[in-house]
Design a protein around this motif. Structure first.
Motif, PDB file in Angstrom:
ATOM      1  N   MET A  15     -16.796  -0.790   4.508  1.00 28.52           N
ATOM      2  CA  MET A  15     -16.247  -1.923   5.263  1.00 28.52           C
ATOM      3  C   MET A  15     -17.370  -2.813   5.791  1.00 28.52           C
ATOM      4  O   MET A  15     -17.260  -4.037   5.765  1.00 28.52           O
ATOM      5  N   THR A  16     -18.455  -2.201   6.271  1.00 23.84           N
ATOM      6  CA  THR A  16     -19.589  -2.979   6.777  1.00 23.84           C
ATOM      7  C   THR A  16     -20.214  -3.794   5.662  1.00 23.84           C
ATOM      8  O   THR A  16     -20.502  -4.984   5.839  1.00 23.84           O
ATOM      9  N   GLN A  21     -20.576  -9.643   3.459  1.00 20.47           N
ATOM     10  CA  GLN A  21     -20.524 -10.668   2.421  1.00 20.47           C
ATOM     11  C   GLN A  21     -19.803 -11.930   2.899  1.00 20.47           C
ATOM     12  O   GLN A  21     -19.885 -12.972   2.258  1.00 20.47           O
ATOM     13  N   VAL A  22     -19.109 -11.820   4.025  1.00 18.51           N
ATOM     14  CA  VAL A  22     -18.303 -12.919   4.554  1.00 18.51           C
ATOM     15  C   VAL A  22     -19.119 -13.677   5.603  1.00 18.51           C
ATOM     16  O   VAL A  22     -19.798 -13.058   6.422  1.00 18.51           O
ATOM     17  N   PRO A  23     -19.080 -15.008   5.606  1.00 20.54           N
ATOM     18  CA  PRO A  23     -19.792 -15.767   6.645  1.00 20.54           C
ATOM     19  C   PRO A  23     -19.271 -15.402   8.043  1.00 20.54           C
ATOM     20  O   PRO A  23     -18.096 -15.097   8.222  1.00 20.54           O
ATOM     21  N   LYS A  24     -20.160 -15.448   9.045  1.00 17.04           N
ATOM     22  CA  LYS A  24     -19.805 -15.027  10.402  1.00 17.04           C
ATOM     23  C   LYS A  24     -18.558 -15.703  10.966  1.00 17.04           C
ATOM     24  O   LYS A  24     -17.739 -15.035  11.580  1.00 17.04           O
ATOM     25  N   GLY A  30     -11.806 -11.943   7.397  1.00 17.65           N
ATOM     26  CA  GLY A  30     -12.238 -10.923   6.445  1.00 17.65           C
ATOM     27  C   GLY A  30     -11.795  -9.535   6.873  1.00 17.65           C
ATOM     28  O   GLY A  30     -11.349  -8.728   6.048  1.00 17.65           O
ATOM     29  N   LEU A  31     -11.875  -9.251   8.161  1.00 15.76           N
ATOM     30  CA  LEU A  31     -11.442  -7.956   8.677  1.00 15.76           C
ATOM     31  C   LEU A  31      -9.930  -7.798   8.538  1.00 15.76           C
ATOM     32  O   LEU A  31      -9.439  -6.721   8.175  1.00 15.76           O
ATOM     33  N   ALA A  32      -9.188  -8.863   8.806  1.00 20.34           N
ATOM     34  CA  ALA A  32      -7.729  -8.805   8.663  1.00 20.34           C
ATOM     35  C   ALA A  32      -7.333  -8.554   7.212  1.00 20.34           C
ATOM     36  O   ALA A  32      -6.448  -7.726   6.923  1.00 20.34           O
ATOM     37  N   ILE A  33      -7.988  -9.254   6.290  1.00 21.31           N
ATOM     38  CA  ILE A  33      -7.695  -9.050   4.861  1.00 21.31           C
ATOM     39  C   ILE A  33      -8.065  -7.636   4.441  1.00 21.31           C
ATOM     40  O   ILE A  33      -7.319  -6.969   3.716  1.00 21.31           O
ATOM     41  N   SER A  34      -9.209  -7.162   4.906  1.00 20.16           N
ATOM     42  CA  SER A  34      -9.665  -5.814   4.558  1.00 20.16           C
ATOM     43  C   SER A  34      -8.689  -4.760   5.065  1.00 20.16           C
ATOM     44  O   SER A  34      -8.343  -3.812   4.338  1.00 20.16           O
ATOM     45  N   ASN A  35      -8.237  -4.905   6.294  1.00 18.95           N
ATOM     46  CA  ASN A  35      -7.274  -3.939   6.847  1.00 18.95           C
ATOM     47  C   ASN A  35      -5.943  -3.987   6.103  1.00 18.95           C
ATOM     48  O   ASN A  35      -5.315  -2.952   5.873  1.00 18.95           O
ATOM     49  N   ILE A  37      -5.477  -4.896   2.922  1.00 24.91           N
ATOM     50  CA  ILE A  37      -5.689  -4.273   1.610  1.00 24.91           C
ATOM     51  C   ILE A  37      -5.774  -2.758   1.748  1.00 24.91           C
ATOM     52  O   ILE A  37      -5.244  -2.015   0.909  1.00 24.91           O
ATOM     53  N   ASN A  38      -6.400  -2.294   2.802  1.00 22.94           N
ATOM     54  CA  ASN A  38      -6.507  -0.853   3.045  1.00 22.94           C
ATOM     55  C   ASN A  38      -5.128  -0.227   3.209  1.00 22.94           C
ATOM     56  O   ASN A  38      -4.836   0.830   2.634  1.00 22.94           O
ATOM     57  N   GLN A  39      -4.251  -0.873   3.973  1.00 25.20           N
ATOM     58  CA  GLN A  39      -2.909  -0.345   4.188  1.00 25.20           C
ATOM     59  C   GLN A  39      -2.069  -0.386   2.907  1.00 25.20           C
ATOM     60  O   GLN A  39      -1.359   0.566   2.589  1.00 25.20           O
ATOM     61  N   VAL A  40      -2.155  -1.493   2.185  1.00 24.17           N
ATOM     62  CA  VAL A  40      -1.366  -1.637   0.960  1.00 24.17           C
ATOM     63  C   VAL A  40      -1.834  -0.639  -0.097  1.00 24.17           C
ATOM     64  O   VAL A  40      -1.018   0.031  -0.745  1.00 24.17           O
ATOM     65  N   SER A  41      -3.142  -0.518  -0.269  1.00 18.99           N
ATOM     66  CA  SER A  41      -3.642   0.428  -1.264  1.00 18.99           C
ATOM     67  C   SER A  41      -3.366   1.865  -0.852  1.00 18.99           C
ATOM     68  O   SER A  41      -3.160   2.731  -1.705  1.00 18.99           O
ATOM     69  N   GLY A  42      -3.320   2.127   0.471  1.00 22.31           N
ATOM     70  CA  GLY A  42      -2.959   3.459   0.949  1.00 22.31           C
ATOM     71  C   GLY A  42      -1.522   3.817   0.622  1.00 22.31           C
ATOM     72  O   GLY A  42      -1.176   4.989   0.495  1.00 22.31           O
ATOM     73  N   ALA A  43      -0.685   2.809   0.478  1.00 18.49           N
ATOM     74  CA  ALA A  43       0.713   3.054   0.102  1.00 18.49           C
ATOM     75  C   ALA A  43       0.886   3.100  -1.410  1.00 18.49           C
ATOM     76  O   ALA A  43       1.657   3.909  -1.941  1.00 18.49           O
ATOM     77  N   ILE A  44       0.173   2.233  -2.115  1.00 21.02           N
ATOM     78  CA  ILE A  44       0.320   2.155  -3.570  1.00 21.02           C
ATOM     79  C   ILE A  44      -0.366   3.330  -4.275  1.00 21.02           C
ATOM     80  O   ILE A  44       0.144   3.845  -5.268  1.00 21.02           O
ATOM     81  N   GLY A  45      -1.502   3.762  -3.773  1.00 18.71           N
ATOM     82  CA  GLY A  45      -2.282   4.811  -4.425  1.00 18.71           C
ATOM     83  C   GLY A  45      -1.502   6.084  -4.705  1.00 18.71           C
ATOM     84  O   GLY A  45      -1.407   6.520  -5.860  1.00 18.71           O
ATOM     85  N   PRO A  46      -0.940   6.721  -3.683  1.00 13.03           N
ATOM     86  CA  PRO A  46      -0.185   7.954  -3.956  1.00 13.03           C
ATOM     87  C   PRO A  46       1.009   7.735  -4.886  1.00 13.03           C
ATOM     88  O   PRO A  46       1.305   8.590  -5.720  1.00 13.03           O
TER      89      PRO A  46
END
Length: 112
Positions: A15-16, A21-24, A30-35, A37-46
């Motif tokens: 995550m860091t 890679q994202v401008p300040k 960027g954090l909102a998009i990352s979170n 994607i993390n939630q969606v992939s956590g649901a899609i993966g299994p």
């Protein structure tokens, strides 16, 4: 449970690195998009891995000449699990190679 320990240890640095890679001014977005994607992939993966395992097991059953149903179920499930591990390893290799293409901000400034 063992695999979640490795995932937990890797998420922080990943995550860091991604957020660097994202401008300040866009860090919050960027954090909102990352979170998200993390939630969606956590649901899609299994769901994806379960579907792959089921399809591989069914394919094994269709191709098998085994007459013992218990042995057939065991072999088909083993085949499905092996297939899922191969797919997961392929995803991990692709992710690792993509991670190698990320540049540090210092390298980006030097190339511009």
């Amino acid at each position: 449970m063992e695999s979640t320990n490795g995932v937990g240890l890797s998420i922080g640095p990943v995550m860091t690195l991604a957020l660097n890679q994202v401008p300040k001014p866009l860090h919050a977005h960027g954090l909102a998009i990352s979170n998200t994607i993390n939630q969606v992939s956590g649901a899609i993966g299994p769901a994806l891995y379960t579907s792959i395992m089921t399809m591989a097991s069914q394919h094994f059953i269709q191709q098998s000449n085994e007459t013992n149903k218990t042995l057939l179920q065991i072999k088909s499930m083993t085949s499905g699990v092996h297939t899922v591990y191969y797919v997961a390893i392929a995803f991990a290799i692709v992710s690792f190679l993509l991670a190698l293409t990320l540049k540090k901000k210092d390298q980006q400034l030097e190339t511009q």
